[in-house]
Scaffold this active site. Structure first.
Site, PDB file in Angstrom:
ATOM      1  N   SER A  94       0.868  -1.190   0.000  1.00 14.74           N
ATOM      2  CA  SER A  94       0.000   0.000   0.000  1.00 14.74           C
ATOM      3  C   SER A  94       0.896   1.229   0.000  1.00 14.74           C
ATOM      4  CB  SER A  94      -0.841   0.001   1.276  1.00 14.74           C
ATOM      5  OG  SER A  94      -1.459   1.264   1.468  1.00 14.74           O
ATOM      6  N   TYR A 100      -1.397  -1.251  10.643  1.00 15.04           N
ATOM      7  CA  TYR A 100      -1.624  -1.457   9.207  1.00 15.04           C
ATOM      8  C   TYR A 100      -0.442  -0.916   8.385  1.00 15.04           C
ATOM      9  CZ  TYR A 100      -3.594  -1.272   4.547  1.00 15.04           C
ATOM     10  OH  TYR A 100      -3.792  -1.442   3.198  1.00 15.04           O
TER      11      TYR A 100
END
Ligand SMILES: NC(=O)c1ccc[n+]([C@@H]2O[C@H](COP(=O)([O-])OP(=O)(O)OC[C@H]3O[C@@H](n4cnc5c(N)ncnc54)[C@H](OP(=O)(O)O)[C@@H]3O)[C@@H](O)[C@H]2O)c1
Length: 258
Positions: A138, A151
């Protein structure tokens, strides 16, 4: 005909990978927890593209999930030439106040399952001297993000791990790619409990199909990493090189504080 195993194939980016690879006449193994969604997708793709599609319904946070997936592919007589480690989730909020078990599960899915599956399938690809692995990281993996701490750290792991494997495996004919999407239109934000006000602020949201297209082009070129998304997403990934880390993390704390 080659066979791709895709984790998190029941929706979002994983489902888009399945649809695109099916259109390219690749046989598929679809992995996620939602058996019904996977069966439905498998039926649709088999019917439309006349390919073989197998379903493995599995919670990848379970201990020994990767070996169970490997055994299931062996029992079906499948050689996996393409592994897409896509399953993952986030959790928005103040780490100390969020559910601890969920943080651990995030590490189990985003990191441990990805490492374990890679270690199960990569040696077989090297023996055959061909194969592809795409790991979904990401843009969050390029810097620490307050209120998305676990995350962002998990995606930094995926990025670093994938780039190292890219260099280790080129000589064996196995291509490894980290794809780093910016905000993408999937269930991710709902699953991660992002406040509505925050998601509304996001300027340009990609489609899962755009992420898949960018990933497959980059894989074909032999790249180690691709950032998929808007110009802003691409600029964000360069911020750690342009400003001191503390300044950046302070700035992000203000941006992400709900
Ligand atoms: N959307 C974005 O803006 C964005 C941006 C950058 C990176 N990403 C990354 O892209 C990847 C795909 O996410 P998405 O955006 O497509 O979100 P999504 O629509 O929520 O899809 C997540 C997928 O992961 C599966 N999954 C979740 N927990 C699982 C578990 N314990 N075991 C097995 N499978 C599990 C889900 O299926 P089941 O619920 O059926 O298990 C689903 O298929 C993730 O790694 C995410 O971090 C997303």
């Amino acid at each position: 005909m080659s066979t791709a195993l895709i984790t998190g194939a029941s929706g979002g980016i994983g489902k888009a990978f399945a649809q695109e690879l099916a259109a390219r006449k690749t046989n598929l193994v679809l992995v996620a927890r939602s058996q019904e969604k996977l069966n439905q997708l498998a039926d649709e793709l088999q019917e439309k593209y006349k390919i073989q599609v197998e379903v493995i319904a599995k919670d990848l946070t379970e201990t020994n999930a990767a070996i169970a997936v490997l055994d299931a592919t062996k029992s079906k007589g499948l050689n996996i030439d393409f592994l897409i480690n896509n399953a993952g989730f986030g959790d928005y909020g103040d780490f100390a106040e969020r559910d601890g078990e969920r943080q651990v599960k995030m590490v189990q899915l985003n990191i441990l399952a990805l490492v374990d599956l890679t270690h199960k399938f990569l040696p077989l690809m090297r023996q055959r001297r061909s194969g592809n692995i795409i790991n979904v990281s990401s843009i969050a993996g390029f810097q620490p993000i307050p209120y998305l701490s676990v995350y962002a750290a998990s995606k930094a792991f995926v990025l670093s791990f994938s780039e190292a494997l890219w260099a280790e495996n080129r000589q064996y004919g196995v291509r490894i790619l980290a794809v780093c999407p910016g905000p993408t239109e999937t269930d991710f934000f709902t699953e991660a409990n992002f406040p509505q006000s925050f998601t509304g602020k996001t300027s340009r949201i990609s489609t899962p199909e755009e992420v898949v297209r960018d990933a497959l082009i980059a894989l074909e070129k032999g790249d180690a990493t691709v950032v998929s998304g808007s110009l802003l997403s691409k600029i964000i990934t360069n911020l750690p090189r342009l400003m001191p880390r503390e300044t950046l993390v302070n700035f992000l704390e203000k941006q992400f504080k709900g």
